[in-house]
Write a protein that holds these residues in place. Structure first.
Motif, PDB file in Angstrom:
ATOM      1  N   TYR A  52     121.203 -66.290  29.388  1.00  0.00           N
ATOM      2  CA  TYR A  52     120.675 -67.427  28.634  1.00  0.00           C
ATOM      3  C   TYR A  52     119.242 -67.168  28.181  1.00  0.00           C
ATOM      4  N   PHE A  53     118.393 -66.734  29.097  1.00  0.00           N
ATOM      5  CA  PHE A  53     117.000 -66.467  28.739  1.00  0.00           C
ATOM      6  C   PHE A  53     116.893 -65.258  27.802  1.00  0.00           C
ATOM      7  N   MET A  54     117.719 -64.250  28.019  1.00  0.00           N
ATOM      8  CA  MET A  54     117.675 -63.070  27.154  1.00  0.00           C
ATOM      9  C   MET A  54     117.966 -63.465  25.701  1.00  0.00           C
ATOM     10  N   LEU A  62     113.463 -56.510  25.974  1.00  0.00           N
ATOM     11  CA  LEU A  62     113.729 -55.187  25.412  1.00  0.00           C
ATOM     12  C   LEU A  62     112.740 -54.856  24.297  1.00  0.00           C
ATOM     13  N   LEU A  63     112.441 -55.841  23.455  1.00  0.00           N
ATOM     14  CA  LEU A  63     111.545 -55.607  22.324  1.00  0.00           C
ATOM     15  C   LEU A  63     110.091 -55.439  22.764  1.00  0.00           C
ATOM     16  N   ARG A  64     109.729 -56.061  23.860  1.00  0.00           N
ATOM     17  CA  ARG A  64     108.337 -56.034  24.317  1.00  0.00           C
ATOM     18  C   ARG A  64     108.128 -55.098  25.511  1.00  0.00           C
ATOM     19  N   LEU A  65     109.092 -54.231  25.776  1.00  0.00           N
ATOM     20  CA  LEU A  65     108.997 -53.362  26.949  1.00  0.00           C
ATOM     21  C   LEU A  65     107.777 -52.450  26.892  1.00  0.00           C
ATOM     22  N   GLY A 128     118.013 -59.627  34.311  1.00  0.00           N
ATOM     23  CA  GLY A 128     116.986 -60.059  35.250  1.00  0.00           C
ATOM     24  C   GLY A 128     115.585 -59.939  34.689  1.00  0.00           C
ATOM     25  N   MET A 129     115.373 -59.022  33.764  1.00  0.00           N
ATOM     26  CA  MET A 129     114.057 -58.905  33.139  1.00  0.00           C
ATOM     27  C   MET A 129     113.687 -60.195  32.409  1.00  0.00           C
ATOM     28  N   ALA A 130     114.676 -60.818  31.789  1.00  0.00           N
ATOM     29  CA  ALA A 130     114.416 -62.087  31.096  1.00  0.00           C
ATOM     30  C   ALA A 130     114.103 -63.189  32.095  1.00  0.00           C
ATOM     31  N   ILE A 329     104.305 -58.545  32.057  1.00  0.00           N
ATOM     32  CA  ILE A 329     104.011 -57.554  33.094  1.00  0.00           C
ATOM     33  C   ILE A 329     105.028 -57.662  34.227  1.00  0.00           C
ATOM     34  N   ALA A 330     105.414 -58.893  34.551  1.00  0.00           N
ATOM     35  CA  ALA A 330     106.366 -59.114  35.645  1.00  0.00           C
ATOM     36  C   ALA A 330     107.719 -58.477  35.374  1.00  0.00           C
ATOM     37  N   MET A 331     108.169 -58.528  34.120  1.00  0.00           N
ATOM     38  CA  MET A 331     109.492 -57.976  33.819  1.00  0.00           C
ATOM     39  C   MET A 331     109.532 -56.463  33.993  1.00  0.00           C
ATOM     40  N   LEU A 332     108.357 -55.802  33.967  1.00  0.00           N
ATOM     41  CA  LEU A 332     108.319 -54.357  34.198  1.00  0.00           C
ATOM     42  C   LEU A 332     108.740 -54.009  35.617  1.00  0.00           C
TER      43      LEU A 332
END
Length: 509
Positions: A52-54, A62-65, A128-130, A329-332
């Motif tokens: 949902y968040f993705m 993915l775009l901001r990795l 989970g990154m989202a 930064i957290a999603m990294l």
């Protein structure tokens, strides 16, 4: 105690796998899982929330990795109020994420769900990154600064300050789940895995290392770090995490390069078993797609903690004024933990062949051996793959687990102080040292892992509910930042008001 762990296994299998107990297969006469649901409710909640968040964030993780890596590098210095730099905040979060899940957890996923479980670990990480972006941006936005000057944040605070007093029960439920999860997965399992690796490495040298000796050393080191609070934890994590991650990746790359001809076959196994194209050969027969999903998602969450609500507690302490940047930064942390480090471990386990003992016979891969479990599988694979491999795993396991134990001590401490008051912080640190020691003495490892699955679920569900209810806040923050490059200090809820929520960093009253 065995009855307790048996019960834990039944409940964990229902939450994560949708089964309850076993039934007799009329064709084979063997006990098989009694399936009630196609997949467990936790799998639905975790993957559904992440998806949902993705989608709603336009695939932002993915775009901001790569830009996020730039923000992390710039985060070595403070950019706002807080207690630790954004770099150390991620390091503290990674200290909880990079642990036995990257070694023992990956091995357990493969033995329970076959090689296909690794694919579902990847899926869990990508979605989970989202979720990690959402929960950590909310944690910074709704954190509080208490009279003693310390910052407090995380799901309990964005429930309190974002949803309002009527949702206080949900914050309490999350805190109780966090304490339970900290004891089981952040403390006992980590300490137990260190012990397994130490005993295994000692045996290879003809040494008989008792569990209690490992426990004493571990407990003493934990005490030295956590007694100084989040600043001490952040400083130690900021130095150890980058070093240990790089060293482990280099060791794994060496093994993979010397077994490069087996890598295509390893990837083939992962994809074939992920979609049930053929049954796993050897080990525990007949995995199937659902078993791979159950093991992959459960172990994936155990490793990267995305959506569970633990990492945002660390990110809430960051010296920053921008929730969106800290969320990126957290999603990294999820990416580095699962997509990079877990994948390295999985490939080593799947490519290194040897003569591994198994119930009186010999099998080709460590994960197929009935005589090995958890971190012992990873140790055996590395021992066969490189000289001194057992000691490489021991060093990695010790550092990974040690940093996880100190990271989770902070998560549990924040939950306890939320429930009882700031006075409980220091007494709790002494109790946490005892948890680390006790974990080295547990003998039912599989039961401990299953109990950890339940503990994670009790923490995850309240956080997922809060994330979905506050999803509008995340989307508005993100769109506003993308459009203007800044966030007004009086932002709260879905609107731009004149007064921030009571207790937040902008409103101390």
């Amino acid at each position: 105690m065995e009855g307790f762990f048996d019960g834990a296994t039944t409940v964990a299998d229902f939450l994560w796998g949708g089964t309850w107990g076993t039934v007799v297969d009329p064709e084979t006469g063997e006990d098989i899982p009694n399936r009630i649901m196609p997949v467990g409710i936790i799998v639905i909640a975790l993957l559904g929330t992440g998806l949902y968040f993705m989608i709603m964030l336009g695939f932002r993780p993915l775009l901001r990795l790569f830009p996020a890596f730039g923000e992390l590098w710039g985060g070595r210095k403070a950019t706002g109020e807080g207690e630790i730099t954004p770099w150390n905040a991620l390091s503290t979060a990674l200290s909880g994420q990079v642990g036995t899940g990257n070694l023992a957890g990956v091995a357990t996923a493969i033995t329970l769900g076959g090689p296909g479980a690794i694919f579902w670990m990847w899926v869990t990480a990508l979605f989970g990154m989202a979720a990690a972006y959402a929960e950590s941006s909310l944690a910074v936005r709704f954190r509080e600064k208490h009279p003693d000057g310390h910052f407090h944040g995380g799901p309990m605070y964005y429930i309190k300050n974002g949803l309002g007093k009527g949702w206080g029960w949900l914050a309490i439920l999350f805190c109780l789940g966090t304490i339970l999860s900290a004891i089981a997965t952040g403390g006992a399992i980590q300490a137990n895995s260190v012990t397994q690796s130490a005993v295994e490495a000692g045996t290879s040298l003809g040494l008989n290392i008792p569990n209690w000796a490992v426990g004493l050393v571990l407990a003493a080191l934990v005490f030295i770090v956590i007694i100084g609070g989040i600043k001490s934890i952040g400083n130690v994590a900021g130095k150890i995490i980058p070093f240990m991650a790089l060293a482990y990746i280099l060791a794994a790359l060496y093994v993979l390069l010397t077994h490069a001809d087996h890598i295509p076959g390893a990837f083939a196994q992962i994809f074939e078993h992920a979609f049930g194209l053929r049954e796993a050969a050897g080990g525990l027969a007949g995995y199937g797609v659902l078993a791979a999903i159950r093991a992959g998602v459960a172990r994936g969450l155990f490793s990267n903690e995305a959506g569970q609500g633990s990492a945002p507690i660390a990110h809430a302490a960051a010296q920053t004024k921008n929730p969106v940047k800290q969320g990126e930064i957290a999603m990294l942390g999820v990416f580095l933990d699962t997509i990079v480090i877990c994948t390295m471990t999985a490939l080593v386990i799947l490519v290194v062949e040897g003569a591994y003992p198994s119930a009186g016979g010999v099998v080709s891969y460590a994960w197929q051996s009935a005589d090995l479990e958890a971190s012992a599988i990873t140790t055996a694979a590395y021992s066969e793959g490189m000289i001194g491999g057992a000691w490489v795993v021991l060093a990695a396991q010790a550092l990974f687990a040690f940093t996880t134990i100190i990271g989770w001590s902070y998560y549990a401490e924040q939950s306890i102080t939320y429930l009882t008051g700031d006075w409980a912080a220091k007494p709790f640190r002494y109790l946490w040292v005892g948890v680390a020691f006790a974990g080295t003495l547990v003998t039912n490892v599989d039961g401990l892992w299953r109990f950890g699955d339940i503990a994670n679920a009790t923490m995850l569900l309240p956080n997922v509910v809060a994330l979905l209810l506050l999803s509008g806040v995340v989307f508005v923050m993100t769109r506003r930042f993308d459009k203007t490059g800044e966030l007004p200090p009086n932002f709260h809820g879905d609107t731009w008001g004149t007064e921030p929520p009571p207790g937040t960093v902008e409103n101390k009253d």
